[in-house]
Design an enzyme around this catalytic site. Structure first.
Site, PDB file in Angstrom:
ATOM      1  N   GLY A 237      -1.455 -22.705   3.437  1.00 41.24           N
ATOM      2  CA  GLY A 237      -0.692 -21.764   2.628  1.00 41.24           C
ATOM      3  C   GLY A 237       0.703 -21.441   3.101  1.00 41.24           C
ATOM      4  CE1 TYR A 315       0.382 -25.092 -10.126  1.00 42.60           C
ATOM      5  CE2 TYR A 315       1.799 -26.699  -9.047  1.00 42.60           C
ATOM      6  CZ  TYR A 315       0.538 -26.241  -9.370  1.00 42.60           C
ATOM      7  OH  TYR A 315      -0.550 -26.931  -8.929  1.00 42.60           O
ATOM      8  CB  CYS A 341       5.299 -37.867 -25.988  1.00 46.10           C
ATOM      9  SG  CYS A 341       5.941 -39.536 -26.041  1.00 46.10           S
ATOM     10  CD  GLU A 342       2.355 -32.897 -22.743  1.00 47.05           C
ATOM     11  OE1 GLU A 342       2.503 -31.658 -22.589  1.00 47.05           O
ATOM     12  OE2 GLU A 342       1.281 -33.484 -22.607  1.00 47.05           O
TER      13      GLU A 342
HETATM   14  N1  LLP Z   1      -7.050 -25.366   2.587  1.00 43.92           N
HETATM   15  C1  LLP Z   1      -7.635 -25.172   1.385  1.00 43.92           C
HETATM   16  C2  LLP Z   1      -9.046 -24.794   1.331  1.00 43.92           C
HETATM   17  C3  LLP Z   1      -6.881 -25.314   0.207  1.00 43.92           C
HETATM   18  O1  LLP Z   1      -7.463 -25.113  -0.957  1.00 43.92           O
HETATM   19  C4  LLP Z   1      -5.510 -25.685   0.292  1.00 43.92           C
HETATM   20  C5  LLP Z   1      -4.691 -25.854  -0.912  1.00 43.92           C
HETATM   21  C6  LLP Z   1      -4.957 -25.907   1.576  1.00 43.92           C
HETATM   22  C7  LLP Z   1      -5.747 -25.724   2.688  1.00 43.92           C
HETATM   23  C8  LLP Z   1      -3.526 -26.322   1.762  1.00 43.92           C
HETATM   24  O2  LLP Z   1      -2.618 -25.389   1.274  1.00 43.92           O
HETATM   25  P1  LLP Z   1      -1.049 -25.551   1.574  1.00 43.92           P
HETATM   26  O3  LLP Z   1      -0.860 -25.420   3.065  1.00 43.92           O
HETATM   27  O4  LLP Z   1      -0.626 -26.878   1.102  1.00 43.92           O
HETATM   28  O5  LLP Z   1      -0.414 -24.456   0.834  1.00 43.92           O
HETATM   29  N2  LLP Z   1      -0.800 -27.921  -6.376  1.00 43.92           N
HETATM   30  C9  LLP Z   1      -0.265 -26.668  -5.890  1.00 43.92           C
HETATM   31  C10 LLP Z   1      -0.871 -26.251  -4.585  1.00 43.92           C
HETATM   32  C11 LLP Z   1      -2.380 -26.148  -4.625  1.00 43.92           C
HETATM   33  C12 LLP Z   1      -2.980 -25.764  -3.295  1.00 43.92           C
HETATM   34  C13 LLP Z   1      -4.462 -25.867  -3.330  1.00 43.92           C
HETATM   35  N3  LLP Z   1      -5.115 -25.617  -2.095  1.00 43.92           N
HETATM   36  C14 LLP Z   1       1.256 -26.789  -5.807  1.00 43.92           C
HETATM   37  O6  LLP Z   1       1.796 -27.855  -6.081  1.00 43.92           O
HETATM   38  O7  LLP Z   1       1.941 -25.823  -5.480  1.00 43.92           O
END
Ligand code: LLP
Length: 411
Positions: A237, A315, A341-342
């Site tokens: 995160g 997003y 096409c969107e």
């Molecule tokens: N651990 C778990 C259980 C997760 O579900 C996620 C991400 C991470 C770690 C890694 O999170 P990060 O460090 O990358 O923030 N597609 C979205 C992001 C979806 C994240 C889902 N889970 C975007 O492009 O912003």
């Protein structure tokens, strides 16, 4: 990646124009150096303990890129049997790999047990039962870490907030304690840790601090019952700067964890970063197909699309866009849009861009995380190729899909 040099963008010394000529566009280009720098920065932020960094494969499962992290001793965070297979193939040590996800199938559990993973992050009572059954059947003992839902607001985009009580993820404290008591009685299960993941692209330290405290309360309650945990996992995160965000420094996260877990110096601290490690290591190279002007707007139509980098469409995400070779002349405001096409198919909106002509190259920055990983073949577009630049040399990490690939699975 610092894609600069003499008015023409380069990736760690490698010519982007040459890469585009050689491999075609749209093309993802990744920098191994940036990935290593980010991992180092994260590790160095910790003063008193050495964290185990488990790379969230979902951010970018490209083998060559993931292998850079595996070689540096990082572990992996996986959420499917597919990611398990790709993590092992990239060289991650299963004993440094955790299995997350709210809907693991029994087949995926079995594969994880056979591989010998560090922990299953369990998210419900029924999942715990299934895990016990599968490990009993295989004659194994499943390492269990309960995913806590700390009901913390990560203050990020609603689609990527995961730690509120209304989200599908994790279990509340009372239920977590019940699951631990149940697991502690079962010889097919071994209690090893506690985990949470409160969201993605988090920019403030406070949500992490609250989540860490929630984990620590569980550790203390279990300790009082004679159950000792080996690790605490704060999830991923950590946010990055796409435009003008000012995300917390990794040191702030490290401090929150080290302070909160000071009473348990023997416990290992785990992180599951995805975006932080790879987002800034990637760019999407795309070529200008056409320019067009309507009464209301100016459009730059490029060969890259929402199918390659869906974050803007999904997003409303902002990614930097630069011309690879800047032409002199006044900058003009335009939308950078793809061929899909969107109307939602845009990579950038109302962006001030230098003069552009057909065939010019654009670099869409910070595209290393959740870019190719979320790409699709919508509109029957073969997915792009990926290149890894390491030590001043570029190599093809994944070839461009062909028309044959589009129909290969059809019967
Ligand atoms: N651990 C778990 C259980 C997760 O579900 C996620 C991400 C991470 C770690 C890694 O999170 P990060 O460090 O990358 O923030 N597609 C979205 C992001 C979806 C994240 C889902 N889970 C975007 O492009 O912003």
């Amino acid at each position: 990646m610092r894609p600069r040099g003499g008015g023409v963008l380069r990736a760690d010394g490698v010519s982007l124009e040459a890469l585009a000529r050689r491999h075609g566009t749209p093309l993802f280009v990744y920098s191994a150096r940036t990935v290593r720098e980010r991992l180092d920065a994260l590790r160095r932020a910790f003063r008193r303990r050495e964290p185990l960094v488990c790379y969230a494969m979902k951010a970018n499962p490209c083998r060559a890129l993931a292998a850079v992290l595996a070689r540096e001793g990082a572990g992996a965070d996986i959420v499917s049997g597919g990611e398990l297979a790709r993590a092992l193939r990239a060289g991650f040590d299963p004993r440094r790999t955790v299995f997350s996800g709210v809907g693991k199938t029994e087949a995926e559990m079995a594969a994880g047990l056979r591989a010998g993973l560090l922990a299953f992050n369990v998210e419900s009572a029924e999942e715990l039962d299934a895990l016990a059954r599968v490990s009993g059947r295989l004659g194994r003992v499943a390492p269990v870490s309960v995913r806590l839902n700390p009901d913390v607001n990560a203050r990020t985009h609603p689609h990527i907030t995961t730690g509120r009580a209304e989200n599908k993820f994790g279990v509340e404290t009372a239920e977590a304690l019940r699951l631990y008591a149940r697991a502690a009685r079962d010889r097919r299960l071994r209690v090893v840790g506690v985990q949470c993941h409160i969201g993605s692209q988090i920019t403030q330290a406070e949500p992490f601090r609250r989540a860490a405290r929630a984990l620590a309360r569980v550790v203390a309650r279990l300790q009082a019952q004679g159950i000792r945990l080996q690790h605490a996992d704060i999830g991923g995160g950590l946010g990055i700067t796409y435009k003008d965000e000012r995300p917390l420094a990794p040191a702030a996260l490290a401090r929150a964890l080290e302070e909160t877990f000071a009473p348990w110096p023997e416990m290992r601290l785990l992180l599951e970063p995805g975006r932080y490690l790879v987002a800034e290591a990637g760019i999407l190279l795309t070529r200008v197909l056409y320019r067009k002007k309507t009464a209301k707007r100016r459009f730059i139509v490029v060969d890259g699309a929402m199918t390659d980098l869906p974050r803007p469409a999904l997003y409303g995400a902002w990614h930097p866009v630069e011309a690879v070779r800047t032409r002199p002349g006044p900058r003009r405001r335009a939308d950078v849009v793809g061929p899909v096409c969107e109307s939602g198919d845009f990579l950038a909106r109302a962006r001030l861009l230098p003069p552009l002509e057909r065939g010019d190259l654009l670099a869409v920055g910070k595209a290393g995380a959740y870019g190719f990983a979320m790409s699709s073949q919508y509109n029957s577009r073969p997915r792009s190729a990926e290149v890894l630049v390491d030590g001043g040399r570029a190599r093809l990490a994944r070839r461009r899909e062909t028309l044959k690939d589009l129909i290969a699975a059809e019967r």
